[in-house]
Design a protein around this motif. Structure first.
Motif, PDB file in Angstrom:
ATOM      1  N   LEU A   3       0.828  -1.204   0.000  1.00  0.00           N
ATOM      2  CA  LEU A   3       0.000   0.000   0.000  1.00  0.00           C
ATOM      3  C   LEU A   3       0.870   1.266   0.000  1.00  0.00           C
ATOM      4  CD1 LEU A   3      -2.944  -0.974   2.408  1.00  0.00           C
ATOM      5  CD2 LEU A   3      -2.912  -0.997  -0.069  1.00  0.00           C
ATOM      6  N   VAL A  41      -8.008   2.188  -2.181  1.00  0.00           N
ATOM      7  CA  VAL A  41      -8.279   0.749  -2.239  1.00  0.00           C
ATOM      8  C   VAL A  41      -9.677   0.472  -2.798  1.00  0.00           C
ATOM      9  CG1 VAL A  41      -6.657   0.133  -0.399  1.00  0.00           C
ATOM     10  CG2 VAL A  41      -9.018   0.716   0.193  1.00  0.00           C
ATOM     11  N   ALA A  60      -3.242   5.038   0.939  1.00  0.00           N
ATOM     12  CA  ALA A  60      -3.456   4.384  -0.359  1.00  0.00           C
ATOM     13  C   ALA A  60      -4.953   4.355  -0.707  1.00  0.00           C
ATOM     14  CB  ALA A  60      -2.914   2.961  -0.323  1.00  0.00           C
ATOM     15  N   ALA A 112      -5.245   1.127   4.708  1.00  0.00           N
ATOM     16  CA  ALA A 112      -5.371   2.215   3.733  1.00  0.00           C
ATOM     17  C   ALA A 112      -5.370   3.567   4.441  1.00  0.00           C
ATOM     18  CB  ALA A 112      -6.655   2.038   2.923  1.00  0.00           C
TER      19      ALA A 112
END
Ligand code: URP
Ligand code: ZN
Ligand code: ZN
Length: 463
Positions: free
Chosen positions: A170, A235, A233, A228
């Motif tokens: 990530l 997702v 990140a 996340a």
């Protein structure tokens, strides 16, 4: 040959008008009413029919070495099946085993498609291990035009990554602007429950869903979203099957996590009673996450209509009933997981979504095409009907009536999970970059013309 589609009801995710589409070369060059056809143009009259942008299936498996066997389709069969069903772009999961190198895996998957696919394609790059050797290879794969990764929180010992690998994947994705798609189930809970069920003498297909209840999936979604949140990140939860998992994603979104949700046509329409059918018939309906109690279906349909769920995919994973599902006759944990649906996704979604009043036409196009194009860096080349977009078009006849059957399908598998189901509508013409690839249910395209779609990372967000 240039193509003029006349008098169709042209529906995109944000427009609906009756008119004409002119395609020259591989793209749409004019939109309007009363367009002229220069000499040499093929003219198709779409009066009384819809014209939709080519549909995108954002989650398929064509080449899949899995659970001791291989999925049945090839790009030759799978892309034809996709096109007959109105899907003009495939996003396949590239799933190397943990023993394989990422770059070699990417090249292996690419070799399955290039020169064989009749429709355009790209891949989510499966990160099935993350170590010092994998990282530069993943960077190279992104340079080669891949802008999404895939991680499995399930399948212990096969594709599954541990938490350190998840965190580092990530972090890399965030740095590169790559979205990470994820199979969300807690693999430890699955393994423990499988062991307990087998020890208690439960060996049939019904043990599959007992081993993976909704909490197992919800924990996976919650787990992914925590990672996340801490890495920043973006997702995307694949094959979301139940209210509990959806709620975990929505709760994360409400606290600012960039998470999107996919569901499958199978989870919208089939419930766990199919996997409880006697005489091992239930094995046809074993997939992960499993089919759920019917009460979840209304929740998934509502979430699609309200935008909480972005996409409808198939997770097409075709394993023959006779020779492959039967590997698990004595032990449900050995039944290859997957329910094929690539050919039928759009006709089922139209019939049970639009024709039954659950989805309006714009939402139908959005969840089956446009949202996937936007999330995965294909828009506006794919996912809409606009001047400059690829001429991937589906002329859809809502008056058609037919039945689904393994006997008449093109996807290379010996059963159809929707055997005998009635459909209300089907594509009458499908084009791929201006070439007519399907007419009245028959493939007329070109094997090998499908192109690898290079994509740029698009998931950068300010810190
Ligand atoms: O049962 C499934 N979903 N089979 C395909 C592999 C995966 O998990 O996507
Ligand atoms: Zn999965
Ligand atoms: Zn899958």
């Amino acid at each position: 040959m240039p193509l003029l589609i006349r008098h169709g009801r042209i529906v995109t995710a944000d427009s609906d008008f009756t008119g004409d589409i002119y395609c020259a070369g591989e793209t749409i060059t004019r939109l309007g009413r009363g367009l002229e056809a220069p000499p040499g143009t093929e003219v198709i009259d779409a009066t009384g029919q819809f014209v939709f942008p080519g549909f995108i299936d954002p989650h398929v498996h064509i080449y899949l070495p899995f659970m001791g066997t291989f999925s049945r389709d090839t790009y030759v069969t799978g892309s034809q099946a996709a096109l007959i069903g109105g899907t003009t772009t495939l996003i396949e999961m590239c799933c190397p085993s943990r023993a394989d190198e990422a770059l070699a895996g990417f090249e292996l998957w690419m070799a399955q498609a290039v020169g064989k696919s009749a429709c355009d394609f790209t891949f989510h790059m499966g990160v099935t291990k993350f170590n010092a050797a994998a990282e530069p290879q993943l960077r190279e794969i992104v340079r080669r035009g891949i802008s999404s990764f895939k991680v499995f929180l399930a399948y212990k010992g096969a594709f599954g990554v541990d938490d350190t690998e998840l965190y580092r994947t990530l972090k890399l994705a965030k740095e590169l602007g790559v979205i990470v798609t994820a199979h969300c189930e807690n693999e430890t809970l699955v393994a423990e429950r499988q062991r307990e069920l087998l020890a208690a003498g439960v060996t049939g297909p019904e043990g599959h869903h007992a081993s993976r209840p909704p909490q197992v999936e919800a924990e996976g979604v919650q787990h992914l979203c925590t990672f996340a949140e801490l890495t920043g990140a973006h997702v995307y939860c694949v094959h979301t099957s139940c209210a509990e998992a959806l709620h975990a994603a929505v709760a994360a979104r409400q606290r600012g996590v960039k998470v999107w949700v996919e569901t499958l046509i199978q989870h919208l329409l089939l419930d766990k009673s199919y996997a409880e059918r006697p005489d091992f018939e239930g094995a046809k309906y074993v997939m992960s996450p499993p089919l759920r109690e019917a009460r979840h279906q209304a929740i998934l349909w509502d979430a699609l209509a309200s935008g909480l769920i972005s996409t409808v995919a198939t997770d097409h994973a075709p394993f023959d009933f006779q020779s492959q599902k039967s590997l698990g006759r004595a032990d449900f944990t050995q039944i290859p997981n997957g329910i094929p649906a690539l050919e039928d996704r759009i006709n089922l979604l139209y019939t049970h979504g639009v024709a039954r009043g659950r989805l309006d036409l714009q939402t139908f196009v959005a969840v089956a095409s446009t949202q996937a194009a936007k999330l995965f860096g294909l828009f506006p080349r794919k996912g809409t009907i606009a001047v400059g977009s690829d001429a991937d078009l589906v002329i859809y006849d809502p008056a058609y009536r037919g039945k689904l059957s393994a006997k008449t399908q093109t996807q290379a598998v010996d059963y159809n999970a929707f055997e005998g189901w009635e459909i209300e509508g089907r594509p009458s013409v499908v084009t791929v970059r201006g070439e007519v690839a399907v007419r009245d249910g028959k493939f007329t395209g070109t094997i090998g013309r499908g192109r690898f779609l290079q994509r740029e990372p698009s998931h950068f967000s300010p810190d």
